[in-house]
Write a protein that holds these residues in place. Structure first.
Motif, mmCIF file in Angstrom:
data_model
loop_
_atom_site.group_PDB
_atom_site.id
_atom_site.type_symbol
_atom_site.label_atom_id
_atom_site.label_comp_id
_atom_site.label_asym_id
_atom_site.label_seq_id
_atom_site.Cartn_x
_atom_site.Cartn_y
_atom_site.Cartn_z
ATOM 1 N N LEU A 127 18.954 46.435 19.374
ATOM 2 C CA LEU A 127 19.615 46.743 18.239
ATOM 3 C C LEU A 127 19.453 47.004 17.015
ATOM 4 O O LEU A 127 18.409 46.972 16.762
ATOM 5 N N SER A 128 20.045 47.854 16.534
ATOM 6 C CA SER A 128 19.554 48.264 15.265
ATOM 7 C C SER A 128 21.129 48.065 14.086
ATOM 8 O O SER A 128 22.373 48.594 14.189
ATOM 9 N N LEU A 129 20.418 47.166 12.772
ATOM 10 C CA LEU A 129 21.604 46.602 11.680
ATOM 11 C C LEU A 129 21.885 47.636 10.684
ATOM 12 O O LEU A 129 21.924 47.259 9.541
ATOM 13 N N GLN A 130 20.168 48.573 11.166
ATOM 14 C CA GLN A 130 19.895 49.063 9.203
ATOM 15 C C GLN A 130 20.950 50.254 8.092
ATOM 16 O O GLN A 130 20.752 50.106 7.148
ATOM 17 N N ASP A 131 21.943 50.283 9.271
ATOM 18 C CA ASP A 131 23.134 50.697 8.139
ATOM 19 C C ASP A 131 24.354 50.128 8.225
ATOM 20 O O ASP A 131 25.477 49.487 7.035
ATOM 21 N N SER A 132 24.185 48.554 8.567
ATOM 22 C CA SER A 132 25.424 47.389 7.636
ATOM 23 C C SER A 132 24.712 47.179 6.299
ATOM 24 O O SER A 132 23.818 46.705 5.855
ATOM 25 N N TYR B 36 22.240 43.691 6.997
ATOM 26 C CA TYR B 36 21.683 43.805 7.601
ATOM 27 C C TYR B 36 20.385 44.267 5.663
ATOM 28 O O TYR B 36 19.321 43.269 5.034
ATOM 29 N N ARG B 37 21.220 45.284 5.067
ATOM 30 C CA ARG B 37 20.615 45.748 3.654
ATOM 31 C C ARG B 37 20.707 44.217 2.346
ATOM 32 O O ARG B 37 19.604 44.024 1.825
ATOM 33 N N ILE B 38 21.246 43.050 2.363
ATOM 34 C CA ILE B 38 21.760 41.982 1.963
ATOM 35 C C ILE B 38 20.390 40.898 2.715
ATOM 36 O O ILE B 38 19.599 40.574 1.304
ATOM 37 N N LYS B 39 20.771 40.736 4.186
ATOM 38 C CA LYS B 39 19.327 39.926 3.787
ATOM 39 C C LYS B 39 17.952 40.482 3.935
ATOM 40 O O LYS B 39 16.181 39.704 3.763
ATOM 41 N N ARG B 40 17.751 42.033 4.259
ATOM 42 C CA ARG B 40 16.599 42.847 3.784
ATOM 43 C C ARG B 40 15.869 42.562 2.593
ATOM 44 O O ARG B 40 14.687 41.947 2.183
ATOM 45 N N ALA B 41 16.830 42.375 1.538
ATOM 46 C CA ALA B 41 16.606 42.202 0.269
ATOM 47 C C ALA B 41 15.953 40.656 0.060
ATOM 48 O O ALA B 41 14.877 40.424 -1.519
#
Length: 345
Positions: A128-133, A136-141
């Protein structure tokens, strides 16, 4: 073969399997979980990383984690081999199927590591790829500092560990099943006054080839444990001491001295000693001895290495001193510890 025998929790003593799983997580530097044939966990996670713990606490992301686990397990069953893949956070995960007589009974889910050489693993599937969501960006940061703490392994190391776990887990399950069936058949035979020949119960097995397989597995586990260069598991708060902890964990077989570590950290021995005690709550000698005994316990549990060899591999001067030190911390000798705590196969 009775279907009930194919349920993994009926084949294995789950408390002892859990101890083995904990040891394997330490040995391989992977997070490990065992599931049944339906995908339901039969153990808790061993070595689950803080990053993944936090991600799985988010219900919006947990469903993606479960989808990755489900798909990975399915692919491993189809191929009857370890399936290495990337989760939705681009982290390496592994599904290792456990089968008996070509019947799938469960799986070992391992992973939660980053690749040091992603260019060598371009063919890996990202389920699964969520990198454009935005999620994803919020949790990754938010969890970036925990993501950076994930262990790093090369693709070659991941493949080797996957294959080792596949062989080991299936071998242990097969032997446990054979043992259970053997006991059952002898009980039935004794009740009927019959005599059984082991070759008719376990065709193709002999004491010689079983011992050969055990020795091969023992060497593989011990080698993975003692040569795991990235097995630093202590998170050091004092940056000045980090080189010492990294060296200690990466050189398990060496006799490390306080003076050597002080020089490595560019500190005086007395100042290093004060910082070390403040960091760990123990003086250097006691901490190092306790750590080596912890490593020794892992080897006693998951290998058949002689006590003298374990003593040598962990840098003790001689076996007698190792046994004395082990007994000081554990109130039991290494041989008795292995007798009581090594999972049977």
């Amino acid at each position: 073969m009775i279907q009930e025998h194919l349920r993994i929790h009926k084949i294995l003593d789950m408390q002892k399997w859990k101890r083995l799983q904990e040891s394997l997580a330490t040995v391989t530097n992977l997070a490990i979980l065992t599931v049944d044939y339906k995908g339901n966990p039969v153990t808790s996670h061993s070595g689950c990383r803080p990053f993944c713990q936090q991600v799985r606490k988010d219900p919006n992301l947990l469903r993606f984690c479960l989808k990755c686990d489900s798909r990975g397990g399915l692919e491993s069953v189809r191929s009857n081999s370890p399936y290495v893949y990337l989760c939705h956070f681009n982290i390496i995960d592994i599904a290792i199927p456990i089968s008996v007589d070509d019947k799938y009974i469960g799986a070992v889910m391992a992973g939660q590591v980053r690749l040091s050489d992603p260019e060598n693993a371009r063919e890996l599937e990202q389920i699964l790829s969520l990198q454009d969501s935005e999620l994803y960006r919020i949790k990754r940061a938010e969890l970036g500092h925990l993501y950076d703490e994930l262990p790093v392994m090369s693709y070659e190391e991941v493949v080797k560990v996957s294959n080792m776990l596949f062989l080991l887990c299936n071998y242990i399950v097969e032997e446990a099943l054979n043992k259970n069936l053997l006991i059952e058949m002898f009980e039935k035979a004794s009740g009927q006054g019959e005599t059984l020949n082991i070759s008719t119960i376990l065709p193709g097995y002999s004491i010689k080839n079983i011992e050969s397989i055990k020795k091969e597995m023992t060497n593989a586990i011990a080698d993975a444990y003692l040569k795991n260069a990235d097995s630093e598991s202590y998170v050091c708060a004092n940056k000045a001491l980090k080189p010492a902890f990294a060296y200690i964990y990466r050189n398990k077989s060496e006799q490390v001295t306080l003076k050597q570590m002080a020089e490595l950290c560019h500190l005086s021995p007395s100042y290093f000693s004060r910082l070390f005690t403040k960091e760990t709550g123990e003086n250097f000698t006691t901490y190092l001895a306790r750590l080596k005994i912890s490593w020794a316990k892992q080897l006693l549990e998951v290998t058949d290495m002689p006590v003298a060899q374990i003593s040598d591999e962990l840098g003790f001067n001689e076996p007698g001193y190792f046994i004395k030190t082990f007994k000081k911390f554990e109130d039991i000798t290494p041989a008795l510890y292995r007798k009581y705590y090594k999972p049977p196969v």
